[in-house]
Write a protein that holds these residues in place. Structure first.
Motif, PDB file in Angstrom:
ATOM      1  N   ILE A 521      38.348  27.643  25.847  1.00 18.46           N
ATOM      2  CA  ILE A 521      39.581  27.743  27.466  1.00 18.46           C
ATOM      3  C   ILE A 521      37.764  27.832  28.595  1.00 18.46           C
ATOM      4  CG2 ILE A 521      39.991  28.805  29.106  1.00 18.46           C
ATOM      5  CD1 ILE A 521      42.163  30.094  26.441  1.00 18.46           C
ATOM      6  N   SER A 522      37.824  26.825  29.693  1.00 15.23           N
ATOM      7  CA  SER A 522      36.472  27.055  30.462  1.00 15.23           C
ATOM      8  C   SER A 522      37.111  27.689  31.532  1.00 15.23           C
ATOM      9  CB  SER A 522      35.593  25.642  30.738  1.00 15.23           C
ATOM     10  OG  SER A 522      35.461  25.739  29.394  1.00 15.23           O
ATOM     11  N   TYR A 523      36.674  28.211  32.025  1.00 18.90           N
ATOM     12  CA  TYR A 523      37.772  29.462  33.679  1.00 18.90           C
ATOM     13  C   TYR A 523      35.634  29.215  34.421  1.00 18.90           C
ATOM     14  CZ  TYR A 523      34.662  33.157  32.081  1.00 18.90           C
ATOM     15  OH  TYR A 523      34.038  34.205  31.553  1.00 18.90           O
ATOM     16  N   VAL A 524      36.088  29.022  36.016  1.00 17.87           N
ATOM     17  CA  VAL A 524      35.533  29.194  37.067  1.00 17.87           C
ATOM     18  C   VAL A 524      36.013  29.829  38.308  1.00 17.87           C
ATOM     19  CG1 VAL A 524      34.047  28.256  38.657  1.00 17.87           C
ATOM     20  CG2 VAL A 524      34.371  26.914  36.860  1.00 17.87           C
ATOM     21  N   PHE A 525      35.088  31.057  38.485  1.00 12.24           N
ATOM     22  CA  PHE A 525      35.756  31.494  39.608  1.00 12.24           C
ATOM     23  C   PHE A 525      34.606  31.384  41.395  1.00 12.24           C
ATOM     24  CE2 PHE A 525      36.920  34.250  36.786  1.00 12.24           C
ATOM     25  CZ  PHE A 525      38.325  34.893  37.275  1.00 12.24           C
ATOM     26  N   PRO A 526      34.713  31.701  42.507  1.00 13.60           N
ATOM     27  CA  PRO A 526      34.453  30.874  43.255  1.00 13.60           C
ATOM     28  C   PRO A 526      32.814  31.764  43.322  1.00 13.60           C
ATOM     29  CG  PRO A 526      36.099  31.565  44.537  1.00 13.60           C
ATOM     30  CD  PRO A 526      36.233  31.976  42.692  1.00 13.60           C
ATOM     31  N   GLN A 527      31.571  31.452  43.819  1.00 12.68           N
ATOM     32  CA  GLN A 527      30.419  32.037  43.255  1.00 12.68           C
ATOM     33  C   GLN A 527      30.609  33.358  43.688  1.00 12.68           C
ATOM     34  OE1 GLN A 527      26.856  31.267  46.107  1.00 12.68           O
ATOM     35  NE2 GLN A 527      25.797  31.444  44.340  1.00 12.68           N
ATOM     36  N   GLY A 528      30.360  34.391  43.590  1.00 14.17           N
ATOM     37  CA  GLY A 528      30.267  36.053  43.716  1.00 14.17           C
ATOM     38  C   GLY A 528      31.514  36.572  43.205  1.00 14.17           C
ATOM     39  N   VAL A 529      32.793  36.222  42.304  1.00 15.86           N
ATOM     40  CA  VAL A 529      33.989  36.718  42.580  1.00 15.86           C
ATOM     41  C   VAL A 529      33.938  36.480  40.826  1.00 15.86           C
ATOM     42  CG1 VAL A 529      36.319  36.395  42.156  1.00 15.86           C
ATOM     43  CG2 VAL A 529      34.555  35.701  44.564  1.00 15.86           C
ATOM     44  N   VAL A 530      34.463  37.934  40.213  1.00 11.96           N
ATOM     45  CA  VAL A 530      34.578  38.327  38.785  1.00 11.96           C
ATOM     46  C   VAL A 530      36.481  38.578  38.225  1.00 11.96           C
ATOM     47  CG1 VAL A 530      32.128  37.945  38.133  1.00 11.96           C
ATOM     48  CG2 VAL A 530      33.329  40.264  38.988  1.00 11.96           C
ATOM     49  N   GLY A 531      36.425  38.466  37.833  1.00  9.06           N
ATOM     50  CA  GLY A 531      38.207  38.806  37.786  1.00  9.06           C
ATOM     51  C   GLY A 531      38.623  38.883  36.097  1.00  9.06           C
ATOM     52  N   GLN A 532      40.025  38.302  35.657  1.00 12.18           N
ATOM     53  CA  GLN A 532      40.210  39.032  34.675  1.00 12.18           C
ATOM     54  C   GLN A 532      40.638  37.328  33.987  1.00 12.18           C
ATOM     55  OE1 GLN A 532      42.735  42.115  35.355  1.00 12.18           O
ATOM     56  NE2 GLN A 532      41.752  43.131  33.292  1.00 12.18           N
ATOM     57  N   LEU A 533      41.235  36.801  32.879  1.00 10.68           N
ATOM     58  CA  LEU A 533      41.542  35.916  32.289  1.00 10.68           C
ATOM     59  C   LEU A 533      42.701  36.431  31.806  1.00 10.68           C
ATOM     60  CD1 LEU A 533      40.580  32.105  30.540  1.00 10.68           C
ATOM     61  CD2 LEU A 533      41.994  34.197  30.120  1.00 10.68           C
ATOM     62  N   PHE A 534      44.064  36.660  31.864  1.00  9.98           N
ATOM     63  CA  PHE A 534      45.294  36.657  31.173  1.00  9.98           C
ATOM     64  C   PHE A 534      46.172  34.986  30.122  1.00  9.98           C
ATOM     65  CE2 PHE A 534      45.111  39.650  34.420  1.00  9.98           C
ATOM     66  CZ  PHE A 534      45.665  41.191  33.353  1.00  9.98           C
ATOM     67  N   ILE A 535      45.938  34.564  28.756  1.00  6.40           N
ATOM     68  CA  ILE A 535      47.332  34.102  28.656  1.00  6.40           C
ATOM     69  C   ILE A 535      49.002  34.903  27.990  1.00  6.40           C
ATOM     70  CG2 ILE A 535      47.374  32.523  26.152  1.00  6.40           C
ATOM     71  CD1 ILE A 535      44.186  32.872  25.720  1.00  6.40           C
ATOM     72  N   THR A 536      49.740  34.466  28.252  1.00  7.02           N
ATOM     73  CA  THR A 536      50.758  34.737  27.927  1.00  7.02           C
ATOM     74  C   THR A 536      51.905  33.793  27.402  1.00  7.02           C
ATOM     75  OG1 THR A 536      51.755  33.619  30.275  1.00  7.02           O
ATOM     76  CG2 THR A 536      50.637  36.056  30.415  1.00  7.02           C
ATOM     77  N   ASP A 537      53.015  34.328  26.892  1.00  4.75           N
ATOM     78  CA  ASP A 537      53.952  33.547  25.916  1.00  4.75           C
ATOM     79  C   ASP A 537      54.608  32.260  26.842  1.00  4.75           C
ATOM     80  OD1 ASP A 537      55.755  34.911  26.768  1.00  4.75           O
ATOM     81  OD2 ASP A 537      56.047  36.128  24.918  1.00  4.75           O
ATOM     82  N   ILE A 538      55.302  31.922  27.152  1.00  5.24           N
ATOM     83  CA  ILE A 538      56.198  30.794  27.317  1.00  5.24           C
ATOM     84  C   ILE A 538      56.975  32.009  28.381  1.00  5.24           C
ATOM     85  CG2 ILE A 538      58.411  30.797  26.234  1.00  5.24           C
ATOM     86  CD1 ILE A 538      56.832  27.907  28.834  1.00  5.24           C
ATOM     87  N   LEU A 539      57.538  32.982  28.430  1.00  2.97           N
ATOM     88  CA  LEU A 539      58.739  34.148  29.456  1.00  2.97           C
ATOM     89  C   LEU A 539      57.241  34.672  29.782  1.00  2.97           C
ATOM     90  CD1 LEU A 539      61.144  34.502  26.328  1.00  2.97           C
ATOM     91  CD2 LEU A 539      61.331  33.189  28.104  1.00  2.97           C
ATOM     92  N   GLY A 540      56.032  34.672  30.599  1.00  2.00           N
ATOM     93  CA  GLY A 540      55.040  35.836  30.763  1.00  2.00           C
ATOM     94  C   GLY A 540      54.702  37.008  29.784  1.00  2.00           C
ATOM     95  N   ARG A 541      55.074  36.718  28.867  1.00  3.13           N
ATOM     96  CA  ARG A 541      55.041  38.588  28.176  1.00  3.13           C
ATOM     97  C   ARG A 541      53.293  38.792  27.364  1.00  3.13           C
ATOM     98  NH1 ARG A 541      60.289  37.564  24.152  1.00  3.13           N
ATOM     99  NH2 ARG A 541      59.210  36.284  23.935  1.00  3.13           N
ATOM    100  N   GLU A 542      52.770  39.206  28.014  1.00  2.00           N
ATOM    101  CA  GLU A 542      51.704  39.104  28.057  1.00  2.00           C
ATOM    102  C   GLU A 542      50.946  39.047  26.599  1.00  2.00           C
ATOM    103  OE1 GLU A 542      47.506  42.019  28.346  1.00  2.00           O
ATOM    104  OE2 GLU A 542      49.112  42.316  30.314  1.00  2.00           O
ATOM    105  N   ILE A 543      49.933  37.789  25.611  1.00  2.00           N
ATOM    106  CA  ILE A 543      49.253  37.910  24.547  1.00  2.00           C
ATOM    107  C   ILE A 543      48.004  38.625  24.546  1.00  2.00           C
ATOM    108  CG2 ILE A 543      48.509  36.583  23.182  1.00  2.00           C
ATOM    109  CD1 ILE A 543      51.491  35.660  23.547  1.00  2.00           C
ATOM    110  N   SER A 544      47.358  38.502  25.412  1.00  2.00           N
ATOM    111  CA  SER A 544      45.974  38.787  25.612  1.00  2.00           C
ATOM    112  C   SER A 544      45.338  38.946  27.135  1.00  2.00           C
ATOM    113  CB  SER A 544      44.606  38.542  24.835  1.00  2.00           C
ATOM    114  OG  SER A 544      44.608  36.398  24.655  1.00  2.00           O
ATOM    115  N   ARG A 545      44.508  39.716  26.972  1.00  2.00           N
ATOM    116  CA  ARG A 545      43.677  39.722  28.695  1.00  2.00           C
ATOM    117  C   ARG A 545      42.514  40.025  28.331  1.00  2.00           C
ATOM    118  NH1 ARG A 545      45.056  44.767  32.288  1.00  2.00           N
ATOM    119  NH2 ARG A 545      47.936  44.519  31.275  1.00  2.00           N
TER     120      ARG A 545
END
Length: 587
Positions: A521-545
Motif C-alpha cells: 500500500i502506497s500513500y501520500v499526504f499533502p506536504q506537511g501533513v501526517v495522519g493514520q492509515l486504517f484497514i477495515t473489512d467490508i462492514l467497516g470493522r477495523e482490521i488494523s490502524r
C-alpha cells in the motif's frame, strides 16, 4: 425515467463525438516512409527512438529504419540490417545491454537475428553464443523482450508457427539474458513455453494479473481449424522462482479460436486488465469475430454485444490507444480484406464502430501507434500489401488534454520494459485511474511507441501518477500539468517542460490489487501533513490502524488468517477521512 434519459443522451453525445475521429493517409513526397511500397507477407513495424533525440523513429521490416527529422518528415537511415526474405517477419526492440540505446531482434525465416545498436546509426549482428544465428535453426514468427525473472535484464521469447516456416517444425525459443558484463544469452530448453509443437503466431509479455512479474501469452493461429490460445502465468512472486506455467481451466484460456494478437488493456479504467484477441479464419467462412473478455475482479466475462465482438472479419493486429484523448482506450483492428476498423470507447464498457475513420481499402497487417509529430494525439503506421501501407495521421481536433511519459530504468532494465504506469485525472466529472504497460510486442509482429500516452479529456491537471518499475520500486507524483512530456528516471528527480507541483492532495494505491498473499500500500499526504492509515473489512470493522510518521510511504499488508474478499484502506488526518481504496484478497 429522467436518469435513463440523461444516460441515453450522454451515450448519444459520445457516439456523435466519436464520428469526428478521422485518420488521413499521408502521401507527402518529402516523407520517404509515406511513399515506401508495402511489403508482401505478414511483416511488422514498430515505433522506437533509436537515436535518442526524443522523437519516435519508424522501423518497417524489411531492412527499413526511418529517422524522424521532425515535423513529421522521415528519412531512410540506410542502416546495415540485413533484409529478411521469409513469410513472417516480426521485430521487437529493447535495450538488452542497458547501454542507453535500443537494440533489435528480427524473427523470420530462414534465420532470425539480434542486431546491437552501437550508436550513430550503426547496428551490428550478434552472431556468437547461444543467440547467434550461425549454426542454429532459429526460424521464428514473432519475438518479445521482457524481464521475466526481474533481474534488471530483458530476456527474449521467439514463437515458431509449426508448418508455416518450412520443415521440420521446431519448438519456440527462449533466451535468458545473463547480464553484465557480457550480456550473453543462455538458451532455455525446459518449461511449458518451449516444449511441444503447435501453430503459434504472436507472443507477448504482459503482467496480466498485476502481481508484479511478467506473464506471457501466444495466439494459437492454426488457421485451418480452431485451437486454444496459450496463456502462461509467472510463478516468481508466489514461489520466488521465475517459471512460466500454462494457465487453463476458464473460458478465456480454453475457448477454441484462431487467435492472432492478444492484448491486455484496462477498457473501463477500473484498475484491472481486460483481454482482447483478434482472430483470422480458423475454418470459419469469411473470417471470425474477435473476442473481448472483461475482467470483473479476477473473473473474465466474455463480451457478446457490440461491433467490436460481432464484426465478422479476417483480422490480424489490434492496437489500443486513446486516440481522441478523452480518457478511454479506443481500438484499431487491421483486417486482411477490406478496411481497418476503429472502435470508439464510450466510457461505459461499450464501443461504437466508426465506419468513417478509415477510407483506404487494402490487405492490412500491423497497426502501430505513436505521436510522431508531437502534437499530443496518437497517429498510426500500418503495414499492408501495396499502396495501402503507410502513415495514417490522426486529424481529430477536440481540445482534449494529454500527458506523455518517457521512462528510463536504473535498477530495472534501461528501457523500462514491463513498467506499469497509472495516471489519475478527472474524466467526465469523476476521478479515474488509467493504466498502461511498457510492452515490446502489442500489435501483429510489431509494437507501439515505448513512450506512454494518456488522454486527460478536459482536465488540465493529472491528479496523481504512479509508476511501478520492474524492480518493484513504486514512485508517485501528484498535480502534474497537462500537455507536457515527462522524462522519468527510476529513483531520480523528474524533469519536464514545466516543474511538477508540490503534492497538495491525498493519494492512495496498492500493488498488486487483486492479490493473493500480500500487497504493498502506497500513500501520500499533502506536504506537511501526517495522519493514520486504517484497514477495515467490508462492514467497516477495523482490521488494523497505523500511525504514520511521514507524509508519504509504503506499508505491506499480509492478510494471513483473513478470509478472501474485499477490504478497505482509508487515510485520515485528525477527525476527517480523505481517501479510500478497496482491496480484493483472493486466497
Amino acid at each position: 425515467m429522467l436518469a435513463t434519459i440523461r444516460t441515453a443522451l450522454l451515450l448519444t453525445l459520445c457516439a456523435l463525438a466519436a464520428f469526428a475521429q478521422t485518420f488521413v493517409r499521408v502521401t507527402d513526397p518529402q516523407n520517404e516512409a509515406s511513399i515506401a511500397p508495402g511489403q508482401q507477407g505478414y511483416r511488422g513495424c514498430a515505433w522506437v527512438d533509436y537515436d535518442n533525440d526524443a522523437d519516435d523513429d519508424l522501423w518497417v521490416n524489411r531492412n527499413l529504419l526511418y529517422r524522424n527529422d521532425g515535423n513529421g518528415v522521415f528519412v531512410n537511415a540506410q542502416i546495415g540490417i540485413a533484409p529478411q526474405t521469409g513469410l513472417g517477419s516480426g521485430g521487437t526492440w529493447a535495450d538488452y545491454d542497458n547501454d542507453g540505446d535500443l537494440d533489435l531482434y528480427i524473427s523470420s525465416a530462414p534465420r532470425s537475428a539480434l542486431f546491437r545498436n552501437d550508436g550513430n546509426g550503426v547496428f551490428t549482428e550478434v552472431d556468437s553464443g547461444d543467440i547467434g544465428a550461425t549454426g542454429h535453426d532459429y526460424r521464428g514468427w514473432s519475438g518479445a523482450w521482457g524481464d521475466y525473472d526481474s533481474d534488471g535484464n530483458v530476456d527474449l521469447i521467439i514463437t515458431h508457427p509449426a508448418g508455416f516456416l518450412g520443415n521440420p517444425s521446431i519448438p519456440n525459443l527462449m533466451f535468458h539474458n545473463d547480464g553484465p558484463p557480457s550480456y550473453a544469452f543462455t538458451r532455455v530448453t525446459t518449461g511449458d513455453v518451449v516444449t511441444g509443437l503447435g501453430a503459434y503466431t504472436i507472443g507477448s509479455f504482459a503482467d496480466f494479473d498485476l502481481d508484479g512479474d511478467l506473464d506471457f501469452n501466444i495466439g494459437a493461429g492454426p488457421v485451418s481449424s480452431p485451437g486454444t490460445d496459450y496463456f502462461y502465468r509467472n510463478t516468481l512472486r508466489e514461489s520466488g522462482t521465475p517459471e512460466l506455467i500454462r494457465w487453463t481451466g476458464i473460458e478465456l484460456t480454453d475457448q477454441p479460436r484462431d487467435g492472432q494478437n492478444i492484448n491486455w488493456i484496462d477498457i473501463e479504467n477500473d484498475g484491472d486488465l481486460d483481454c482482447y484477441i483478434t482472430n483470422y479464419t480458423a475454418g470459419f467462412a469469411n473470417g471470425r469475430a474477435n473476442d473481448l473478455y472483461r475482467n470483473d475482479d479476477g473473473i473474465y466475462v466474455r463480451v457478446t454485444e457490440g461491433a467490436i465482438v460481432t464484426d465478422q472479419q479476417v483480422s490480424l493486429g489490434n492496437c489500443w490507444a486513446d486516440f481522441d484523448n478523452d480518457g478511454w482506450l479506443d481500438c484499431v483492428v487491421a483486417n486482411e480484406s477490406g478496411t481497418n476498423k476503429y472502435y470508439h470507447n464510450n466510457g461505459d464498457g461499450t464501443f461504437a464502430g466508426i465506419a468513417t475513420a478509415f477510407t483506404v481499402a487494402g490487405s492490412f497487417r500491423c497497426p502501430a501507434t505513436a505521436d510522431y509529430d508531437n502534437d499530443g494525439d496518437l497517429d498510426l503506421f500500418i503495414t499492408a500489401n501495396g499502396t495501402a501501407q503507410g502513415f495514417y495521421r490522426n486529424e481529430t481536433v477536440n481540445g482534449n488534454h494529454w500527458l506523455k511519459l518517457r521512462l528510463t530504468g536504473t535498477e530495472s532494465n534501461r528501457a523500462a520494459i514491463g513498467a506499469v504506469v497509472r495516471v489519475k485525472a478527472e474524466i467526465n466529472g469523476e476521478l479515474r485511474w488509467q493504466t498502461r504497460e511498457v510492452n515490446t510486442q502489442n500489435s501483429f509482429n510489431g509494437h507501439n511507441s515505448l513512450t506512454q500516452h494518456f488522454g486527460l479529456g478536459t482536465s488540465e491537471l493529472a491528479d496523481s501518477i504512479e509508476i511501478r518499475w520492474p524492480s518493484g520500486l513504486i514512485e508517485h507524483l501528484t498535480s502534474i500539468v497537462s500537455n507536457i512530456t515527462l522524462d522519468v528516471t527510476e529513483g531520480e528527480t523528474v524533469s519536464s517542460q514545466e516543474p511538477p507541483v508540490i503534492p497538495s492532495e491525498f493519494a492512495l494505491s496498492a500493488y498488486p490489487n487483486p492479490f493473493n498473499s500480500a500487497t504493498l500500500i502506497s500513500y501520500v499526504f499533502p506536504q506537511g501533513v501526517v495522519g493514520q492509515l486504517f484497514i477495515t473489512d467490508i462492514l467497516g470493522r477495523e482490521i488494523s490502524r497505523h500511525n504514520l510518521a511521514e507524509s508519504r510511504g509504503q506499508l505491506r499488508f499480509e492478510p494471513e488468517d483473513l478470509a478472501s474478499g474485499s477490504y478497505w484502506v482509508q487515510l485520515r488526518a485528525g477527525s476527517s477521512s480523505y481517501q479510500s481504496l478497496r482491496l480484493l484478497y483472493l486466497k
